[in-house]
Design an enzyme around this catalytic site. Structure first.
Site, PDB file in Angstrom:
ATOM      1  N   ASN A 160      -0.612  11.421   1.677  1.00  9.36           N
ATOM      2  CA  ASN A 160       0.070  10.325   1.003  1.00  9.36           C
ATOM      3  C   ASN A 160       0.165  10.634  -0.492  1.00  9.36           C
ATOM      4  OD1 ASN A 160       0.355   8.555   3.249  1.00  9.36           O
ATOM      5  ND2 ASN A 160      -1.816   8.103   3.129  1.00  9.36           N
ATOM      6  N   ASP A 217     -13.612   5.872   3.199  1.00  9.51           N
ATOM      7  CA  ASP A 217     -12.420   5.764   4.033  1.00  9.51           C
ATOM      8  C   ASP A 217     -11.632   7.057   4.077  1.00  9.51           C
ATOM      9  OD1 ASP A 217     -10.690   4.164   5.706  1.00  9.51           O
ATOM     10  OD2 ASP A 217      -9.255   4.203   4.064  1.00  9.51           O
ATOM     11  N   ASP A 218     -11.592   7.810   2.972  1.00  2.00           N
ATOM     12  CA  ASP A 218     -10.860   9.069   2.962  1.00  2.00           C
ATOM     13  C   ASP A 218     -11.473  10.065   3.936  1.00  2.00           C
ATOM     14  OD1 ASP A 218      -9.133   8.306   0.709  1.00  2.00           O
ATOM     15  OD2 ASP A 218     -10.974   8.392  -0.446  1.00  2.00           O
ATOM     16  N   ARG A 253      -9.110  11.001  -7.625  1.00  3.22           N
ATOM     17  CA  ARG A 253      -8.260  11.676  -6.642  1.00  3.22           C
ATOM     18  C   ARG A 253      -7.425  10.630  -5.919  1.00  3.22           C
ATOM     19  NH1 ARG A 253      -7.677  12.879  -0.878  1.00  3.22           N
ATOM     20  NH2 ARG A 253      -7.843  10.653  -1.188  1.00  3.22           N
ATOM     21  N   GLU A 264     -13.563   4.995  -2.157  1.00  2.00           N
ATOM     22  CA  GLU A 264     -12.138   5.281  -2.008  1.00  2.00           C
ATOM     23  C   GLU A 264     -11.648   6.233  -3.103  1.00  2.00           C
ATOM     24  OE1 GLU A 264      -8.815   5.135   0.155  1.00  2.00           O
ATOM     25  OE2 GLU A 264     -10.536   3.875   0.619  1.00  2.00           O
ATOM     26  N   ASP A 265     -11.009   7.309  -2.677  1.00  5.12           N
ATOM     27  CA  ASP A 265     -10.320   8.246  -3.571  1.00  5.12           C
ATOM     28  C   ASP A 265     -11.218   8.859  -4.641  1.00  5.12           C
ATOM     29  OD1 ASP A 265      -8.113   7.921  -2.075  1.00  5.12           O
ATOM     30  OD2 ASP A 265      -6.910   6.878  -3.565  1.00  5.12           O
ATOM     31  N   TYR A 268       0.837  -1.192   0.000  1.00  6.07           N
ATOM     32  CA  TYR A 268       0.000   0.000   0.000  1.00  6.07           C
ATOM     33  C   TYR A 268       0.877   1.248   0.000  1.00  6.07           C
ATOM     34  CZ  TYR A 268      -4.256   2.604   0.264  1.00  6.07           C
ATOM     35  OH  TYR A 268      -5.271   3.461  -0.049  1.00  6.07           O
ATOM     36  N   LYS A 279      -6.173  -1.799  -0.880  1.00  3.05           N
ATOM     37  CA  LYS A 279      -7.005  -1.710   0.322  1.00  3.05           C
ATOM     38  C   LYS A 279      -7.518  -3.080   0.736  1.00  3.05           C
ATOM     39  CE  LYS A 279      -7.497   2.726   1.493  1.00  3.05           C
ATOM     40  NZ  LYS A 279      -7.368   3.296   2.840  1.00  3.05           N
TER      41      LYS A 279
END
Length: 567
Positions: free
Chosen positions: A422, A272-273, A160, A249-250, A107, A178
């Site tokens: 990150n 999750d973000d 993103r 996610e993202d 990851y 993930k």
């Protein structure tokens, strides 16, 4: 593909109708050289494998040696992706036994490069790519029997990716990574996980101009067309798997919170973000209180990056402050959200709904001393608001400059500074700089792994304040009790459970978070808190409170080879 039946480990038995090359090519069933002599007889494997019968431990040792011989992490990443696509039991055994070494490769930060090079690294299909030209086929694609056991989905649209922006179809590296952590850290069985890429095009010219790009060559879908496509996907998921956990996610700021609000009451889902990052940051700050001695109710928090992630962090910490005794108004006043335009204050244009609770009144900043009268920068915020905690989710390298950190250190005996962006290249500051500029007094947490610091001649581990401490446990707990929804209070329970596990609770000189090597144990702790909170809120059906721990422990999969029987 034949449906795989995995029986409980107490029966130590796997039943499959596959044989020969079909068995060896199935990553969930392949044991490589560890097939026994009897299994080679029954499944027609003689001649297809070298004659030596090895053990899983020998295979792990061999793969680890090869892995360490590579010169770059992207080579190691590609090697591990191939191993996962070849033999998942071996891949996860290797990962579980070497979490600290391999997490940064599987990851963040290496997954960022994996996404950028996804088209060049692509070899075997994993998960699903769903795109608008085939929207009418979504239900039939999901209906395949191979997906009957799916319990957790991680989905992205690739817009993103970490701090790298639009990666198009390359964003698929994130759901794959993930879910590897859901299995390696949370103990879910790999057969129950499904990565999905909503390939709605890309506006990244590097992708569109790349002859090797594997995604849909189309400008990114937006507006009503985009919303209709996502709705078609979610409706199909709910119909196919009524109890599935869907993790977003993202997604870009314009869609992340909007999609979460639209669907959070229709199925068991979370972003999750927004929420996972919030939970781990809250857990780390609750732990930092034990180190600094500044109570949560006296914390003043500056957040660099006022997008969905930054506001999600502020929202959960604010609720923790309310739980600790502050009024909502008092708690809100303690947050200073800084974006590209500077500090968010009342009267600014283009304010998103999720930012509104954290706007500072103009009157509160009227007497501030500013470097530039038309913009309140981060240094201005630190000088005038005197925050105790500084959190970064901006993706802006170097946003926590030396003047900012030195001023934070003048104002606080132990400033709390979390550069969480990150990958590593996008971190707001490095721990080494933070340590030097604060004269070793900063309480540091980072989103990606960094080398240890040297304090008083002793190596001091930098806390990786990463979502891997939260989301695997949330997934384990939610799926174990078949939670109908993921509530904000369930995520608060996760944050508080993480804080309870902090080594700093017993020793203020210790780390804020447990070591990465303990992530499996941490995930069970988080899962218990999440599942018990779900039960308390009536979000489970037909489950008694005293059953929860057993259901969770029963669900933790240990990567090991089991005897095979022919169906």
């Amino acid at each position: 593909m034949s449906k795989i039946t995995v029986r409980p480990s107490v029966e130590s038995n796997v039943i499959t109708a596959l044989s020969g090359y079909q068995l060896l090519e199935n990553s969930l069933l392949n044991k490589g050289t560890s097939f026994s002599e009897e299994e080679r007889d029954v499944f027609g494997l003689h001649g297809l494998l070298p004659p030596t019968i090895g053990t899983l431990e020998e295979q792990v040792s061999r793969r680890l040696q090869v892995l360490r011989d590579f010169s770059t992490d992207i080579e190691r990443y590609a090697f591990l992706r191939d191993l996962q696509d070849t033999n998942e039991t071996l891949f996860f055994s290797l990962l579980v036994q070497n979490l600290e070494e391999l997490l940064p490769i599987v990851y963040t930060p290496t997954v960022g490069a994996g996404c950028e090079q996804f088209s060049r690294l692509y070899r075997k299909p994993r998960g699903l790519f769903l795109s608008p030209p085939h929207a009418h086929r979504i239900e039939s694609i999901l209906a395949h029997p191979r997906f009957d056991g799916v319990e957790v989905i991680v989905v992205t649209d690739g817009e993103r990716i970490l701090g790298l922006g639009d990666q198009g179809a390359g964003g698929m590296g994130i759901p794959i990574g993930k879910l590897a952590l859901y299995v390696g850290c949370g103990g879910l069985h790999p057969a129950t996980t499904l990565p999905i890429m909503l390939d709605v095009g890309t506006d990244n010219p590097v992708c569109l101009d790349d002859p090797l790009y594997v995604g849909w060559r189309h400008e990114r879908l937006r507006g009503q067309e985009y919303d209709d496509f996502v709705e078609q996907f979610v409706s199909a998921v709910i119909k196919r798997w009524p109890h599935v956990l869907l993790q977003w996610e993202d997604f870009a700021k314009s869609n992340a919170t909007r999609m979460l609000e639209r669907y959070r009451d229709r199925l068991c889902t979370f972003n999750d973000d927004v929420q996972g990052t919030a939970a781990v940051a809250t857990g780390a700050l609750l732990s930092a209180v034990e180190v600094t001695g500044v109570p949560l109710t006296e914390q003043r928090v500056a957040v660099m990056g006022a997008g969905s992630a930054g506001c999600g962090i502020a929202e959960l910490i604010r609720q923790a402050m309310v739980d600790a005794g502050l009024s909502e108004h008092e708690a809100s006043s303690r947050f200073f959200m800084v974006d590209r335009e500077g500090l968010l204050v009342e009267g600014m244009g283009d304010i998103a709904s999720f930012q509104k609770p954290f706007l500072q009144p103009k009157a509160a900043t009227r007497d501030w001393t500013l470097d530039h009268p038309d913009r309140i920068a981060l240094l201005d915020v630190v000088r005038n608001a005197k925050p105790t905690t500084l959190i970064g989710v901006s993706g802006q390298t170097g946003a926590f400059s030396e003047p900012v950190v030195r001023l934070m250190s003048e104002l606080n005996a132990r400033p709390v500074i979390f550069p969480l962006s990150n990958p590593t290249s996008r971190a707001e500051a490095t721990p080494a700089d933070l340590d030097a500029w604060s004269e070793g007094r900063a309480v540091i947490g980072t989103g990606s792994p960094f080398p240890p610091l040297l304090r008083d001649g002793v190596a001091f581990k930098v806390d990786q304040t990463n979502n891997s401490y939260i989301f695997p446990g949330v997934g384990l707990g939610a799926t174990a009790v078949k939670a109908m929804r993921i509530s904000d209070t369930m995520l608060m329970a996760a944050a508080k459970a993480l804080a309870e596990a902090s080594p700093a609770r017993k020793d203020p000189k210790a780390s804020l978070l447990p070591p990465v090597t303990a992530l499996r144990d941490v995930s069970v702790t988080v899962a218990l808190a999440v599942a018990r909170q779900a039960h308390l809120e009536g979000l489970t059906e037909g489950i008694e409170a005293d059953e929860i721990e057993g259901l969770i422990l029963q669900k933790v999969w240990v990567p090991q080879y089991l005897p095979y029987k022919l169906a």
